[in-house]
Enzyme design. Structure first.
Site, PDB file in Angstrom:
ATOM      1  N   ASP A  37       0.849  -1.192   0.000  1.00  0.00           N
ATOM      2  CA  ASP A  37       0.000   0.000   0.000  1.00  0.00           C
ATOM      3  C   ASP A  37       0.891   1.251   0.000  1.00  0.00           C
ATOM      4  OD1 ASP A  37      -2.431   1.371   0.184  1.00  0.00           O
ATOM      5  OD2 ASP A  37      -2.456   1.315   2.386  1.00  0.00           O
ATOM      6  N   HIS A  78      -7.838   9.976   3.681  1.00  0.00           N
ATOM      7  CA  HIS A  78      -7.428   9.003   4.689  1.00  0.00           C
ATOM      8  C   HIS A  78      -7.817   9.453   6.103  1.00  0.00           C
ATOM      9  CE1 HIS A  78      -4.632   7.866   1.348  1.00  0.00           C
ATOM     10  NE2 HIS A  78      -5.063   6.683   1.721  1.00  0.00           N
TER      11      HIS A  78
HETATM   12  P1  13P Z   1      -9.101   4.921   5.399  1.00  0.00           P
HETATM   13  O1  13P Z   1      -8.217   5.748   6.256  1.00  0.00           O
HETATM   14  O2  13P Z   1     -10.315   5.690   4.955  1.00  0.00           O
HETATM   15  O3  13P Z   1      -9.473   3.620   6.015  1.00  0.00           O
HETATM   16  O4  13P Z   1      -8.276   4.574   4.049  1.00  0.00           O
HETATM   17  C1  13P Z   1      -7.332   3.533   4.021  1.00  0.00           C
HETATM   18  C2  13P Z   1      -6.497   3.560   2.789  1.00  0.00           C
HETATM   19  O5  13P Z   1      -6.766   4.234   1.815  1.00  0.00           O
HETATM   20  C3  13P Z   1      -5.318   2.673   2.754  1.00  0.00           C
HETATM   21  O6  13P Z   1      -4.553   2.861   1.613  1.00  0.00           O
HETATM   22  O1  G3H Z   2      -3.296   4.777   3.560  1.00  0.00           O
HETATM   23  C1  G3H Z   2      -2.953   4.623   4.702  1.00  0.00           C
HETATM   24  C2  G3H Z   2      -3.283   3.360   5.435  1.00  0.00           C
HETATM   25  O2  G3H Z   2      -4.369   3.582   6.296  1.00  0.00           O
HETATM   26  C3  G3H Z   2      -2.083   2.862   6.155  1.00  0.00           C
HETATM   27  O3  G3H Z   2      -1.797   3.706   7.201  1.00  0.00           O
HETATM   28  O4  G3H Z   2       0.592   4.337   6.884  1.00  0.00           O
HETATM   29  O5  G3H Z   2      -0.520   4.490   9.139  1.00  0.00           O
HETATM   30  O6  G3H Z   2       0.015   2.259   8.134  1.00  0.00           O
HETATM   31  P1  G3H Z   2      -0.327   3.715   7.888  1.00  0.00           P
HETATM   32 ZN    ZN Z   3      -4.547   4.871   0.849  1.00  0.00          ZN
END
Ligand code: 13P
Ligand code: G3H
Ligand code: ZN
Length: 331
Positions: A94, A190
């Site tokens: 991610d 986010h």
């Molecule tokens: P949320 O913070 O809305 O759950 O989004 C998660 C996300 O986009 C992870 O890449």
């Molecule tokens: O896009 C963000 C995801 O919620 C992951 O969050 O970078 O705090 O692990 P993080």
């Molecule tokens: Zn994201």
């Protein structure tokens, strides 16, 4: 020595996205940082017979250690069989921000990576994304790119306002980079505070209703690249019952507002075929842990509070698969 995801029983996103776009549903992409999240995600997806994308962020790698997370994911395909139903499992990076990070994941069993060049000038985003695609495709790994910037915090970069994806750029970006899916910005963001109260209106019951997602932009994008897999980040709905439990048991969450579920359902019926959810899981776990701490102050066995947190997370994700994303029964 490099390990291919195929040796681990994982799949890339190709078939899953084709099925999701044709079938009018979205594949859940849930983040994990620890054992309990991994268990909850897999149990929820097996029980609802849903394909699943397990997401690892750079933050997760820093927190839990990349080697440990990767090896947990290696057990995922055996675990789902043990649970009684063999669902397709994708292991996805991610918000990858460098070629080297994407390469490291590809060389170590990931079946899909995101290269997020959305904060870069357009030509630099194209060049970086193309470089990752070339390496990934040589290993049959899927790549997600991003165009447009979500408001809020993305990869430690804070953006005050959305830069919505420009439909005029998508054909050029997709054809020049060769990406398999495209994350777009149409009003999601986010975290648990996606809108300020000032941006919302109050309905007849006094509930704050956020401004709708920009479905007009999504439709324009779909016209330019028909049937191309689209991804929505920042898609937590921030359930108000969970926020209330957190605040009832000593939390201080203020103005937590998410994306209404009906809007995500509508998006899932379109070319949106991957929906990213993390914050809702964090809220569910926090609510359950706070409640246990308040009700059982003598408890100090982590299993006694992480267990209920895991069970609550599982219920939230089953609900998403069944009632929001529409992925239940598609495995
Ligand atoms: P949320 O913070 O809305 O759950 O989004 C998660 C996300 O986009 C992870 O890449
Ligand atoms: O896009 C963000 C995801 O919620 C992951 O969050 O970078 O705090 O692990 P993080
Ligand atoms: Zn994201």
């Amino acid at each position: 020595m490099a390990v291919s995801y195929k040796e681990l029983g994982l799949v890339n996103t190709k078939k899953l996205f084709a099925g999701a776009v044709a079938g009018g549903y979205a594949i859940p992409a849930y983040n994990f940082n620890n054992l309990e999240q991994m268990q909850a995600i897999l149990q929820a997806c097996v029980e609802t017979k849903s394909p699943v994308i397990l997401q690892v962020s750079s933050g997760a790698r820093k927190y839990a250690n990349a080697t440990l997370l990767r090896n947990m994911a290696k057990g995922a395909t055996e675990y789902v069989k043990e649970l009684g139903y063999d669902i397709p499992v994708v292991l996805h990076l991610d918000h990858g921000d460098t070629f080297e990070l994407c390469k490291d994941c590809i060389d170590n069993g990931f079946s899909s990576v995101m290269i997020d060049g959305s904060h870069l000038p357009y030509e630099e985003n194209v060049a970086l994304t193309k470089k990752v695609v070339e390496y990934a495709h040589a290993h049959d790994v899927s790549v997600e790119g991003e165009l447009g910037v979500l408001a809020g915090i993305e990869d430690d970069v804070a953006a005050e306002h959305h830069t919505y994806t420009s439909p005029d750029e998508v054909i050029d970006f997709v054809s020049r980079t060769g990406v398999d899916s495209l994350a777009i910005s149409i009003g999601t963001s986010h975290g648990a505070n996606k809108f300020t109260p000032e941006q919302c209106i109050r309905d007849a019951n006094g509930i704050l209703v956020p401004p709708p997602l920009r479905f007009d932009i999504l439709e324009e994008i779909e016209k330019r690249i028909p049937g191309f897999p689209i991804v929505l980040h920042g898609s937590s709905s921030v359930p108000q019952d969970q926020v209330a439990i957190i605040n009832q048991y000593g939390g201080k969450l203020k103005d937590a507002i998410g994306i209404p579920e009906e809007q995500l359902r509508k998006a899932a019926k379109s070319a949106v075929c991957k929906i990213n959810i993390d914050s809702d899981g964090r809220l569910a776990m926090t609510a359950a842990i706070r409640k246990t701490f308040a009700e059982k102050p003598g408890e100090f066995d982590p299993r006694k509070y992480l267990g209920p947190a895991r069970d609550s997370l599982k219920e939230i994700y089953k609900h998403k698969n069944e009632n929001v994303l529409g992925s239940a029964g598609k495995a």
